[in-house]
Scaffold this active site. Structure first.
Site: not given
Length: 503
Positions: A172, A175-177, A190-191, A195, A236, A285
């Site tokens: 996976n 793009i996460y902060r 990440w939510l 993934g 991806e 954000d």
């Protein structure tokens, strides 16, 4: 794939879209303040060559206009994005060929998939020209920025966060902060539906640590691929190869079997121990506020590799216009054919930038039966993962220009009975950064049926819309200059009132 961050910077510079800044700047607040002003003005990309506290330059605002987003994908015009979306749409819902002609049309697409398969660099990848391990790891040397005064610390934003499924090894790329916590640790935000979070839950079930690699300073096309939530059983890397027309060259990490782009400027290798968390945030954000503080997984960085004289690529969130909004506008064009493949009655759809690029959607349909607007809205919410957090969906007739706010507002005002045409879906999973929800992470969605009503939706005849006589309108248009009015536009509302930058 011969493309990389440096190639894109050269392209921007050759087209007058890159400004080098040699004056010393602070990575805390100053870099973001300068970039923010350029973003608001639609200005060029920036390369800060003298960042205090770090030997490495910082690139920002590379994707600060839709035009540059299109260039990053190897294209020249926005219209070409829909052709790409159509290609991906065929992969999403492939049909067996019904004729020789169908087979001939599908064959080039299969060839594109074959060309898009990633390759492997086995020896001396560029991303590992310099290797730092153990006590030599020092994240302070990487020029991560702090965009806003109320931010909890410095952040890494445009890194590809790479994990793999502990069960079957499926990768996976997201793009996460990430927030820097110490010299060698970071937290990742990440939510739970993403993934990386799923992989961490599986690792926890197996009692294992989750290997993580963070690739920074990659070809911006890879950023676009990682930001595209398309429900196709392709990685991806293959998406990126389809975008580019050639496969991504990957290299194996030094401390795990994860694969990263071989041309990355930086690669951070580490692990997450399930249950090991630290407070993350607050940070500015995309909603235009500071987010809350959340316990987030802790990433322990064991190894940092980078190219000789690496370039650090970053961005930051906030109210539009920001780079993420420009990316969303481009993705809107790619999504359109994909959405049509999922919901055939949808003629077009639009995500206004001023509505935070995904919180409000306007759909146009060719209405054929009662209740169709509700069906289209419900289908939209489930069509792609990106639409899960769309709060408002407005459905209009196909003759409404969905990019013209005056037409959309007219449709709502003239065709909606609130009692009949508003429908709410309560208590659905929601973005934890949306403070409007009564309960964080759980909110409602509103659909608005702004189409012309037909029986049995209504029991009376609908009025005939006022329209200019076509022959007279054409004659007036032809004679506009003759009237002495040639210096005055023929009329219409500028769709940029919605933050839209071109059809």
């Amino acid at each position: 794939m011969g493309r990389d961050l440096r190639t894109f910077l050269q392209l921007l510079e050759s087209r007058g879209q890159l400004r080098r800044i040699s004056a010393p700047v602070e990575r805390d607040l100053e870099v973001a303040e300068i970039a923010n002003r350029l973003l608001a003005a639609g200005g060029p990309a920036l390369l800060f060559e003298n960042v205090k506290g770090s030997p490495f330059p910082v690139a920002v605002n590379l994707l600060g206009t839709v035009e540059r987003v299109v260039w990053s994908m190897g294209l020249e015009e926005q219209q070409q994005l829909e052709a790409l979306g159509e290609k991906l749409g065929k992969l999403q819902k492939p049909r067996p060929p019904r004729s020789l002609q169908d087979a001939l049309e599908f064959a080039p697409l299969l060839f594109d998939v074959i060309k898009a398969r990633p390759g492997r660099v086995l020896f001396a990848p560029e991303c590992q020209q310099v290797v730092l391990e153990g006590k030599a790891v020092d994240l302070d040397r990487i020029p991560m920025i702090r965009p806003y005064a109320g931010d909890a610390g410095r952040i890494l934003t445009f890194g590809l966060v790479i994990t793999h499924d502990p069960e079957d090894g499926t990768p996976n790329v997201g793009i996460y902060r990430l927030q820097q916590q110490s010299r060698d640790t970071m937290t990742v935000h990440w939510l739970s539906v993403r993934g990386g979070a799923r992989h961490l839950r599986k690792a926890a079930e197996r009692g294992q640590k989750l290997p993580v690699a963070i690739a920074v300073g990659v070809d911006p096309l890879l950023v676009m691929a990682a930001a595209t939530p398309i429900p196709v059983e392709l990685s991806e890397w293959v998406f990126a190869g389809l975008y580019a027309g050639e496969g991504v060259q990957l290299a194996q990490c030094r401390t795990s079997d994860l694969l990263v782009p071989a041309h990355s400027e930086f690669v951070l290798e580490g692990t997450i121990t399930p249950g090991e968390v630290l407070p993350d945030g607050p940070f500015g954000d995309h909603m235009g506020y500071y987010g809350g503080v959340e316990d987030s997984p802790l990433v322990r960085i064991h190894t940092v590799t980078h190219r000789h004289d690496p370039i650090y690529h970053t961005t930051f969130s906030g109210r539009p216009p920001k780079e993420e909004a420009m990316i969303a506008i481009a993705l809107n064009r790619i999504y359109t054919p994909l959405l049509r493949a999922q919901v055939p009655e949808v003629r077009d759809f639009f995500l206004p930038m001023d509505a935070l690029s995904y919180k409000l959607a306007v759909l146009s349909i060719k209405k054929a039966y009662p209740g169709q607007a509700r069906r289209a809205a419900m289908a939209f919410w489930t069509a792609l993962a990106q639409f899960t957090y769309t709060k408002f969906v407005i459905v209009v007739d196909e003759d409404i220009d969905i990019r013209d706010p005056s037409q959309v507002v007219w449709a709502i005002a003239s065709k909606v009975d609130p009692e009949r045409d508003l429908f709410v879906i309560p208590r659905t999973p929601f973005d934890t950064l949306d403070f409007a929800c009564e309960r964080i992470g759980l909110g409602a969605r509103l659909g608005i049926d702004a189409t012309t009503k037909i029986p049995p939706e209504t029991d009376h005849a609908w009025g005939e819309p006022l329209r200019a006589d076509p022959a007279t309108a054409e004659q007036v248009s032809k004679r506009w200059a003759e009237y002495g009015l040639g210096d005055i536009p023929l009329g219409g509302v500028d769709p940029r009132a919605w933050g839209y930058s071109g059809k």
